[in-house]
Structures are given as C-alpha cells and as structure tokens.
Design a protein around this motif. Structure first.
Motif, PDB file in Angstrom:
ATOM      1  N   SER A  25       0.436  -6.031  -8.854  1.00  0.00           N
ATOM      2  CA  SER A  25       1.679  -6.269  -8.055  1.00  0.00           C
ATOM      3  C   SER A  25       2.836  -5.849  -8.898  1.00  0.00           C
ATOM      4  O   SER A  25       2.999  -5.932 -10.142  1.00  0.00           O
ATOM      5  N   LYS A  26       3.610  -5.178  -7.962  1.00  0.00           N
ATOM      6  CA  LYS A  26       5.143  -4.758  -8.508  1.00  0.00           C
ATOM      7  C   LYS A  26       4.712  -3.563  -9.740  1.00  0.00           C
ATOM      8  O   LYS A  26       5.380  -3.213 -10.293  1.00  0.00           O
ATOM      9  N   GLY A  27       3.540  -2.847  -9.474  1.00  0.00           N
ATOM     10  CA  GLY A  27       3.181  -1.972 -10.453  1.00  0.00           C
ATOM     11  C   GLY A  27       3.999  -0.933 -10.000  1.00  0.00           C
ATOM     12  O   GLY A  27       4.290  -0.435  -8.990  1.00  0.00           O
ATOM     13  N   GLU A  33       4.312  -7.072   0.911  1.00  0.00           N
ATOM     14  CA  GLU A  33       3.498  -8.252   0.403  1.00  0.00           C
ATOM     15  C   GLU A  33       2.400  -8.360   1.342  1.00  0.00           C
ATOM     16  O   GLU A  33       2.647  -8.464   2.459  1.00  0.00           O
ATOM     17  N   ALA A  34       1.222  -8.728   0.616  1.00  0.00           N
ATOM     18  CA  ALA A  34      -0.055  -8.717   1.523  1.00  0.00           C
ATOM     19  C   ALA A  34      -1.106  -9.117   0.745  1.00  0.00           C
ATOM     20  O   ALA A  34      -0.772  -9.766  -0.212  1.00  0.00           O
ATOM     21  N   LYS A  77      -0.863   4.491   2.528  1.00  0.00           N
ATOM     22  CA  LYS A  77       0.284   5.346   2.734  1.00  0.00           C
ATOM     23  C   LYS A  77       0.932   4.947   4.359  1.00  0.00           C
ATOM     24  O   LYS A  77       1.974   4.789   4.383  1.00  0.00           O
ATOM     25  N   GLU A  78      -0.097   4.355   5.078  1.00  0.00           N
ATOM     26  CA  GLU A  78       0.496   4.025   6.613  1.00  0.00           C
ATOM     27  C   GLU A  78       1.171   2.743   6.427  1.00  0.00           C
ATOM     28  O   GLU A  78       1.897   2.546   7.574  1.00  0.00           O
ATOM     29  N   VAL A  79       1.285   1.958   5.490  1.00  0.00           N
ATOM     30  CA  VAL A  79       1.973   0.559   5.487  1.00  0.00           C
ATOM     31  C   VAL A  79       2.988   0.683   4.509  1.00  0.00           C
ATOM     32  O   VAL A  79       3.514  -0.409   4.380  1.00  0.00           O
TER      33      VAL A  79
END
Length: 429
Positions: A216-218, A261-262, A251-253
């Motif tokens: 996360s947040k990489g 955030e998912a 790529k699509e999101v």
C-alpha cells in the motif's frame, strides 16, 4: 566483676563484628570477582563475535567459491535479532539461581551490538549485489535477505536481485520504505512482505511473482512490470505513474496513475502461446543444421511449436515485420551462435584505447543481434546455443541475466534436455 563482664561482652561484640565484616568483605570481593570475570568474558566474547563476523565478510570476496557460498549462508545468522531475543546467558551454571527476567541482563552479546552487526551484514550484501553478476553466489546472497525480519528503510538501490526468493516461511518480512530504486528483480519471488511505502522507482520487475504482499502506497513509478503477476496483494494508494507494461486489470482502474483504495487484488498478464522462436543463420553447414534440428525435435516432443526459418522462408518484403510478428507470439527463443563470418585479420575499434587485433576471428550472423534484441524487448527467456569460437555481441560470455541461459554446441544433444541450464530456461517459459 562488672568490668570483666563488660570486657567479655566487648570482646564478643568485636568477634561478631569481625565475622560480619569478613562475611561482607567476602561477599563484596566475590561480587567484584564475578563482575570482573563477567566483564572479561564479555570482552572476549565481543572480540570473538566481531572476529567471526569479519572472517565471514572477508570470505565473501575470497577466490574460493566454496568459501564464498559458505560465508553467504552463515551470514544469515546475524539477521536473527529481535526485541525479545532469547540468547543464552554467559554461564549456564548460574541459570537456575536467577529469574527469567534477570537473564536478559546477562546475555553474552549485547542486543544493540547484534543489531549493529545485522545492519552491517545487510550493508555488505547490498554492496556486493551492486556489482555481482547473476549466478549461484549472487542468488545465495540475495536469498539471505529473506531471513531478515525487518528490512525497513534499507538501501537496496541498484542491486542485482534477479531470481531472488524473498519469503520468510515463519513470519512476514517488514519492508517499510525499503528502497529498490533501479534494482533488477527479474523473475523474483516476493511473498509475505509488509512493505508500506516500499520504493520500486524505475526498478525492473520483469516476470516477478508477487504474492500475499502489502504494498500500500508503494512507489512503482517508471518500473518495468513486464509479465509481472500479483496474487492477493494490497496496492491501495500505490503510484504506477509512467510504469511500463502494467497488467491490464490494474491499468484500467488507475486514477492519474494511482491505484484506488480497494480490497486485496490479483492481477497478471495474459498467458503466451507455447511457441519457441529459433534465431539462426539461413544457410548452415550440415553439422550445424543437425544441431538446430535436434533442439527442434526435443521441444516438439515437449509440446512446443517451433518457429524454424530457412533461407527460402523469409519474405521478399516486410522481413522485420514478419520476424516481429512471430517473436511477439512466442514464449521463448533459442539463438544459435554459429560460425558464419571468418575474419583472417582486422583491427577492432582502431584509434581507441580498446583497439584489438583480430586474427582468425569468427562471428555469427548479424541477424541474431536483431532477433535477440527483439526478444529482449518482448521480455522472453532466451537460450544461447553457442559455438566455443563465438564470443561477441549477444554471445559475449561476460553477459549475465537470469533469463538468458547459455550452452555450447559441443554438448551431447542426446543429454541436452537434462542440462541444468536448459532446464532453468524451460522453467521460465
């Protein structure tokens, strides 16, 4: 009478005081001796511990491959340090007389000292991995990092981590803000890593397998994600700006390059066809042609389609497009470095400090340089089958990549499918 009684009492008091003084003196002397012995033992143990570490580090640069590998493995012992370290106390004979709480103050090696050597061990490994070619020693060193429980804030920039396995089977590896800037993690296996704000800025993650990781947040800005796969990974807030070959489902999101955030995500590129492209001269001697056909038969028995060009198969126009099309649909390549050009005498790089005289020099077909270059851009595993006299360009023996294997044309083709280099190449298809 009273005088005698008083004198007797005084003598008894003096005797008692003398005995008590002797006891106190003995106790103080005993404690001082114990402290002195303990201090001397600690000094000796510090010296031995440091000497052992220094010997391992010196063996890492030894000319003896066995000593190098042994040192690379033994260096992992310095990673096993945590806040609840349970090292043995200095003398087991007194263990039963003290509480467990007190034992931590009698450790032979101070915890802070261990942590300092742990950081030094990581620093030594990262320093070596900045200049080591891909191979057994490089992989053994790199795999050792998986034994460290915490690599947070460590500098692993520009390191060769090809084919590395970063997976601690007993607990997660903490990599908060660990910096992999410009590092090569081709074919790396990363699993069980908690890497909040991890940095893969312009790193190569070609064919990397990433599983059960929290990135996360990489920072994946400018990273090469060719054929990378993510399985059950948290990429919330990760930055993929300017990254190359991002998996389509990621790529699509993206929103301005940022992953939203998912929940936990799995993503990979589409699987490639089971086709192998043969890069070889259009015209060969009978001996060389038999070698290429032996490899063709071996691969076809394994269920692969072999794209095998002969001179008459090349089109009259659009040759590059035809080759590009076939390479794009292939999952791997074999490039044959066979004798095609003989130079009796020549000067190589004349007028420069690297000027070399060539006498009886052999070169392969220039087409191999073009086709292997296309294969590298495609990101496919490449097997170089090379005549011993061919050692230039893509067939240079000094090149080192975990996805490029090299075997000699002198190898017995009846045993070639059991060759470890061929087996490693096949495993990457």
């Amino acid at each position: 009478m009273d005088m005698e009684k008083s004198w007797s009492i005084a003598l008894e008091s003096i005797a008692i005081v003398s005995v008590l003084s002797a006891i106190v003196y003995g106790a103080i002397y005993g404690l001082l001796r114990f402290y002195q012995d303990y201090r001397e033992r600690r000094i000796i143990e510090y010296e031995n511990f440091q000497k052992s570490f220094d010997n391992l580090v010196s063996n890492l640069t030894s000319n003896n491959p066995a000593a190098q590998l042994s040192a690379a493995v033994l260096l992992r012992r310095y990673f096993k340090v945590s806040q609840d370290d349970n090292s043995e106390i200095i003398d087991s004979r007194i263990a039963r007389f003290i509480s467990n709480k007190a034992k931590k103050y009698l450790r032979p090696i101070d915890l802070k000292y261990k942590k300092d050597l742990r950081l030094e061990a990581i620093s030594e490994i990262s320093s070596l991995l900045r200049r080591l070619p891909t191979g057994v020693f490089q992989k053994t060193l790199a795999d050792g990092l998986g034994f460290a429980t915490d690599l947070s804030f460590c500098d692993l920039q520009k390191t060769n981590l090809q084919d590395v396995l970063l997976d601690n089977k007993y607990q997660d590896i903490i990599m908060r803000k660990t910096d992999f800037y410009l590092s090569d993690l081709s074919y790396a296996n990363l699993e069980g890593i908690v890497g909040h704000e991890i940095i893969f800025y312009h790193a190569i993650l070609f064919c990397a397998r990433i599983k059960n990781c929290d990135f996360s947040k990489g920072n994946f800005r400018g990273a090469d994600l060719t054929d990378v796969s993510f399985k059950r990974c948290d990429l919330s807030g990760a930055d993929f700006t300017d990254a190359v070959n991002i998996p389509p489902s990621i790529k699509e999101v993206l929103n301005n390059g940022i992953f939203p955030e998912a929940c936990v995500l799995s993503a990979k590129h589409e699987s490639k066809d089971k086709a192998i492209f043969f890069s070889m001269p259009g015209v060969m001697s009978k001996t060389d042609e038999l070698i290429t056909k032996d490899y063709k038969q071996i691969l076809e028995r394994k269920g692969y389609e072999v794209i095998y060009y002969k001179s008459d198969d090349y089109p009259r126009f659009g040759q590059f497009n035809r080759v590009r099309h076939d390479i794009m649909r292939s999952s791997g390549m074999i490039a044959f470095g066979l004798k095609q050009i003989h130079i009796p005498q020549a000067s190589y790089r004349p007028g420069t400090k690297e000027e070399t005289e060539w006498n009886g020099k052999w070169l392969s077909t220039p087409w191999s340089e073009v086709e292997v270059g296309m294969g590298l851009m495609r990101g496919m595993p490449i097997l170089l089958v090379c005549d011993p006299d061919i050692n230039d360009g893509v067939f240079d023996g000094g090149l080192s990549e975990c996805f490029v294997a090299k075997v000699s044309t002198t190898e017995d083709c009846r045993k070639i499918e059991y060759n470890k280099f061929v087996d490693e190449w096949l495993s990457k298809l």
